[in-house]
Design a protein around this motif. Structure first.
Motif, PDB file in Angstrom:
ATOM      1  N   LEU A  19       0.786  -1.369  -0.092  1.00 51.16           N
ATOM      2  CA  LEU A  19      -0.048   0.061  -0.020  1.00 51.16           C
ATOM      3  C   LEU A  19       0.821   1.315   0.011  1.00 51.16           C
ATOM      4  N   TYR A  20       1.840   0.989   0.667  1.00 49.96           N
ATOM      5  CA  TYR A  20       2.801   2.476   0.565  1.00 49.96           C
ATOM      6  C   TYR A  20       3.496   2.742  -0.791  1.00 49.96           C
ATOM      7  N   PRO A  21       4.133   1.688  -1.366  1.00 51.41           N
ATOM      8  CA  PRO A  21       4.552   2.171  -2.782  1.00 51.41           C
ATOM      9  C   PRO A  21       3.555   2.570  -3.601  1.00 51.41           C
ATOM     10  N   LEU A  22       2.197   1.775  -3.685  1.00 52.56           N
ATOM     11  CA  LEU A  22       1.310   2.015  -4.494  1.00 52.56           C
ATOM     12  C   LEU A  22       0.822   3.678  -4.158  1.00 52.56           C
ATOM     13  N   SER A  23       0.843   3.966  -2.864  1.00 49.59           N
ATOM     14  CA  SER A  23       0.469   5.461  -3.108  1.00 49.59           C
ATOM     15  C   SER A  23       1.614   6.581  -3.472  1.00 49.59           C
ATOM     16  N   LYS A  24       2.553   6.102  -3.459  1.00 50.50           N
ATOM     17  CA  LYS A  24       3.622   6.949  -4.052  1.00 50.50           C
ATOM     18  C   LYS A  24       3.962   6.743  -5.579  1.00 50.50           C
ATOM     19  N   ILE A  25       3.566   5.688  -6.063  1.00 49.87           N
ATOM     20  CA  ILE A  25       3.522   5.728  -7.662  1.00 49.87           C
ATOM     21  C   ILE A  25       3.026   6.407  -8.507  1.00 49.87           C
ATOM     22  N   GLY A  26       3.448   7.140  -9.388  1.00 47.05           N
ATOM     23  CA  GLY A  26       2.617   7.928 -10.287  1.00 47.05           C
ATOM     24  C   GLY A  26       2.057   7.252 -11.285  1.00 47.05           C
ATOM     25  N   SER A  27       1.595   8.061 -12.352  1.00 51.98           N
ATOM     26  CA  SER A  27       1.049   7.513 -13.506  1.00 51.98           C
ATOM     27  C   SER A  27       1.022   8.178 -14.818  1.00 51.98           C
ATOM     28  N   GLU A  28       1.130   7.398 -15.799  1.00 49.63           N
ATOM     29  CA  GLU A  28       1.545   8.395 -17.286  1.00 49.63           C
ATOM     30  C   GLU A  28       0.993   7.230 -18.146  1.00 49.63           C
ATOM     31  N   PHE A  29       0.985   7.638 -19.457  1.00 47.86           N
ATOM     32  CA  PHE A  29       0.574   6.873 -20.769  1.00 47.86           C
ATOM     33  C   PHE A  29       1.637   5.900 -20.998  1.00 47.86           C
ATOM     34  N   MET A  30       2.817   6.278 -21.233  1.00 43.07           N
ATOM     35  CA  MET A  30       4.053   5.459 -21.732  1.00 43.07           C
ATOM     36  C   MET A  30       5.420   6.132 -21.325  1.00 43.07           C
ATOM     37  N   PRO A  31       6.222   5.325 -20.909  1.00 40.17           N
ATOM     38  CA  PRO A  31       7.465   6.193 -20.788  1.00 40.17           C
ATOM     39  C   PRO A  31       8.048   6.823 -21.762  1.00 40.17           C
ATOM     40  N   GLN A  32       8.560   7.906 -21.799  1.00 44.19           N
ATOM     41  CA  GLN A  32       9.205   8.542 -22.972  1.00 44.19           C
ATOM     42  C   GLN A  32      10.470   7.918 -23.420  1.00 44.19           C
ATOM     43  N   LEU A  33      10.464   7.812 -24.863  1.00 38.91           N
ATOM     44  CA  LEU A  33      11.532   7.255 -25.495  1.00 38.91           C
ATOM     45  C   LEU A  33      12.510   8.410 -26.022  1.00 38.91           C
ATOM     46  N   GLU A  34      13.773   8.370 -25.579  1.00 38.50           N
ATOM     47  CA  GLU A  34      14.445   9.564 -26.215  1.00 38.50           C
ATOM     48  C   GLU A  34      15.060   9.223 -27.576  1.00 38.50           C
ATOM     49  N   GLU A  35      14.489  10.304 -28.566  1.00 36.37           N
ATOM     50  CA  GLU A  35      14.776  10.164 -29.926  1.00 36.37           C
ATOM     51  C   GLU A  35      16.241  10.478 -30.430  1.00 36.37           C
ATOM     52  N   GLY A  36      16.921  11.201 -29.736  1.00 36.65           N
ATOM     53  CA  GLY A  36      18.318  11.755 -30.147  1.00 36.65           C
ATOM     54  C   GLY A  36      18.390  12.958 -30.180  1.00 36.65           C
ATOM     55  N   ASP A  37      17.380  13.703 -30.808  1.00 37.56           N
ATOM     56  CA  ASP A  37      17.139  14.920 -30.967  1.00 37.56           C
ATOM     57  C   ASP A  37      15.829  15.826 -30.418  1.00 37.56           C
ATOM     58  N   LEU A  38      15.988  16.720 -30.320  1.00 39.60           N
ATOM     59  CA  LEU A  38      14.776  17.785 -29.740  1.00 39.60           C
ATOM     60  C   LEU A  38      14.324  18.647 -30.708  1.00 39.60           C
ATOM     61  N   LEU A  39      12.727  19.032 -30.437  1.00 40.11           N
ATOM     62  CA  LEU A  39      12.183  19.829 -31.146  1.00 40.11           C
ATOM     63  C   LEU A  39      11.572  20.957 -30.141  1.00 40.11           C
ATOM     64  N   TYR A  40      12.470  22.346 -30.574  1.00 37.10           N
ATOM     65  CA  TYR A  40      12.054  23.373 -29.653  1.00 37.10           C
ATOM     66  C   TYR A  40      10.924  24.223 -30.330  1.00 37.10           C
ATOM     67  N   MET A  41       9.815  24.343 -29.688  1.00 37.51           N
ATOM     68  CA  MET A  41       8.524  24.871 -30.221  1.00 37.51           C
ATOM     69  C   MET A  41       8.043  25.978 -29.044  1.00 37.51           C
ATOM     70  N   PRO A  42       8.583  27.215 -29.406  1.00 40.85           N
ATOM     71  CA  PRO A  42       8.155  28.089 -28.521  1.00 40.85           C
ATOM     72  C   PRO A  42       6.792  28.909 -29.100  1.00 40.85           C
ATOM     73  N   THR A  43       5.955  29.573 -28.274  1.00 35.88           N
ATOM     74  CA  THR A  43       4.769  30.014 -28.549  1.00 35.88           C
ATOM     75  C   THR A  43       4.777  31.548 -28.251  1.00 35.88           C
ATOM     76  N   THR A  44       4.429  32.599 -29.121  1.00 31.44           N
ATOM     77  CA  THR A  44       4.603  33.855 -28.916  1.00 31.44           C
ATOM     78  C   THR A  44       3.033  34.442 -28.842  1.00 31.44           C
ATOM     79  N   ASP A  45       3.205  35.884 -28.741  1.00 29.63           N
ATOM     80  CA  ASP A  45       1.807  36.349 -28.903  1.00 29.63           C
ATOM     81  C   ASP A  45       1.354  36.647 -30.301  1.00 29.63           C
ATOM     82  N   PRO A  46      -0.081  36.237 -30.634  1.00 29.89           N
ATOM     83  CA  PRO A  46      -0.307  36.190 -32.026  1.00 29.89           C
ATOM     84  C   PRO A  46      -0.164  37.430 -32.849  1.00 29.89           C
TER      85      PRO A  46
END
Length: 515
Positions: A19-46
């Protein structure tokens, strides 16, 4: 067998401890897979201009290229000539290619329990499994790190943080899939739906401010439903008709003078470039100059544009605010909030649970409006709905297969009684490795239950075989002889059971450290 009550008590205590570890474990859809590169996507005022967006793109590209772990930076701004990519100027996409050799990345100091020891004493550990220096991780490259002595090293996110710009750092392939399925480029998105754009914009601003104060939030940006700037030309149809002009004739002149019109295409090898013609900037940078644009009539006369427009509030050409882009989903207008979180600090499920309470308390969604939580959280919701169907079906199939093999419900219950206790190690191991409950771990747990039922069935088969053999020889005349029969059937079969389980575990072990 000598202390059955104590053994069962210990097993039950271990089961309750999960019960203790279950109360501490989080949840997500799938663990992230590092693809080797990044995509930088900033958002500015329209309302950002073309020149300012170009300047911002060049600045961020130059800053990120200075990092030694970055190989190249390629930025894009603007919209392609296709309806499938409605990207406004306020959305920048920059592919950051990283050095594929992680051993050449920068290193950082790691504080070990033996760091204060003399060099000769700590050498056996630093030279083997516990070095005091290691290469930085992807998260540390993005968000920076702090050395044990307090020295702060900034990451990509801090280097390209500008006022009015919200950053997001998804992986390229993952982002394309998310954008096609949900439209949200960050791990979590808030979609507020309703009938009025002004109210939606206000609610999105409040929601973005509220979730921005939650622990683990890197950025929260409310997409402006309003904030666009438009020039309104209201053509006076009667005045245009007196000169033999139609509304379309006047609008063509406005388009050519202000927005520009493609008059031809230049061919340079395999490349094609449109040639756009419009008035010089000094002739279209203020409203009085625009009113003096000449419109040619069929009779050859040149009429100032101002004479062909309807005057309202003393102005013939007006600057009017409006929506830069109208989004709709499920037949309703919608405003989006992009929320980027530090997944090393917060799990998606726990974050959204807290964010829902914060938005409900601080924003207050009025009647006729609704909130949908999207992004990767939407995947997780759909996966959980399917697992609520798949897991019970799996358990029923396991029970039916066991009954078909044993033809006895009592034997099935004996086998299944051991199944829940196999999860004790699973949950404690996930807690120790700081893993979250996800679709991948759910599939692993289902496989674990199957292996447990399989080994239980094998053990029961060996016990039956040994019991029958002792019975045929007439060796079950006392309790001690029964004990020896059970001992032989169980203990002597530990090796094949261990080999079966070890084969499965060794085959799946690399997945624990795969990135």
């Amino acid at each position: 067998m000598r202390h059955p009550v104590l053994t069962i008590g210990i097993v039950l205590l271990l089961g309750a401890s999960t019960l203790y570890p279950l109360s501490k474990i989080g949840s997500e859809f799938m663990p992230q897979l590092e693809e080797g590169d990044l995509l930088y996507m900033p958002t500015t005022d329209p309302s950002i201009s073309v020149l300012k967006s170009k300047e911002l793109l060049q600045q961020t590209d130059k800053v990120m290229k200075q990092f030694p772990d970055v190989t190249s930076v390629h930025g894009k701004i603007g919209r392609a000539d296709t309806a499938t990519d409605p990207a406004p100027l306020s959305m920048i996409e920059t592919v950051v290619q990283l050095n594929p050799n992680r051993s050449e990345w920068r290193t950082r100091k790691v504080d070990r329990f033996f760091s204060g020891w003399p060099s000769w004493l700590k050498w056996p550990m630093t030279a083997t499994f516990l070095p005091e220096d290691r290469n930085i991780t992807m998260d540390e490259l993005k968000y920076g790190w702090t050395d044990p002595d307090g020295t702060r090293h900034q990451g990509l996110n801090q280097a390209v943080t500008f006022p009015g710009v919200a950053n997001a750092w998804p992986y390229p392939i993952e982002n394309r899939i998310n954008m096609l399925s949900t439209g949200i480029k960050t791990p979590i998105g808030i979609k507020i739906m309703g009938p009025d754009l002004d109210k939606l914009s206000d609610l999105a601003q409040k929601a973005g401010t509220a979730v921005g104060m939650i622990r683990g939030t890197l950025s929260s940006y409310a997409e402006r439903s309003m904030g666009g700037v438009y020039l309104d030309f209201d053509v006076d149809r009667d005045a245009a008709a007196r000169y033999g002009l139609t509304t379309g004739d006047v609008q063509d002149v406005i388009q050519s003078a202000v927005g520009g019109m493609n008059i031809t295409t230049t061919v340079e090898g395999l490349e094609r470039y449109p040639v756009n013609l419009r008035y010089a900037r000094e002739l279209r940078d203020d409203l009085p100059a625009l009113e003096r644009i000449l419109v040619a009539t069929p009779g050859g006369a040149q009429i100032p544009l101002g004479q062909l427009l309807i005057e309202k509030d003393g102005q013939r050409i007006r600057i009017t605010p409006g929506p830069p882009m109208i989004r709709s989903e499920n037949g309703q207008l919608t405003a989006w909030v992009f929320v980027d979180i530090d997944t090393s600090q917060r799990d998606i499920g726990g974050y959204v649970a807290e964010a829902k309470k914060v938005v409900a308390d601080q924003v207050g969604i009025p009647a006729g409006y609704s909130v949908v939580w999207s992004g990767r959280f939407e995947y997780m919701q759909k996966a959980n709905e399917r697992l609520m169907i798949v897991i019970p079906i799996t358990l029923v199939l396991i029970v039916l297969l066991l009954y078909m093999a044993n033809r006895s419900w009592f034997r099935v219950i004996v086998i299944l009684l051991a199944v829940p206790f196999s999860l004790i190690g699973a949950f404690w191991f996930m807690y120790a490795l700081d893993y979250n409950l996800s679709l991948a771990t759910a599939v692993g747990i289902i496989a674990l239950l199957g292996i447990d039922a399989e080994t239980g069935q094998v053990m029961l088969l060996y016990l039956d075989t040994t019991y029958d053999r002792y019975k045929e020889k007439g060796l079950l005349r006392s309790k001690d002889e029964l004990f020896h029969a059970i001992y032989e059937g169980a203990v002597k079969r530990i090796r094949p059971k261990t080999m079966t389980v070890a084969t499965d575990m060794i085959g799946l072990l690399p997945l624990l450290w795969a990135t």
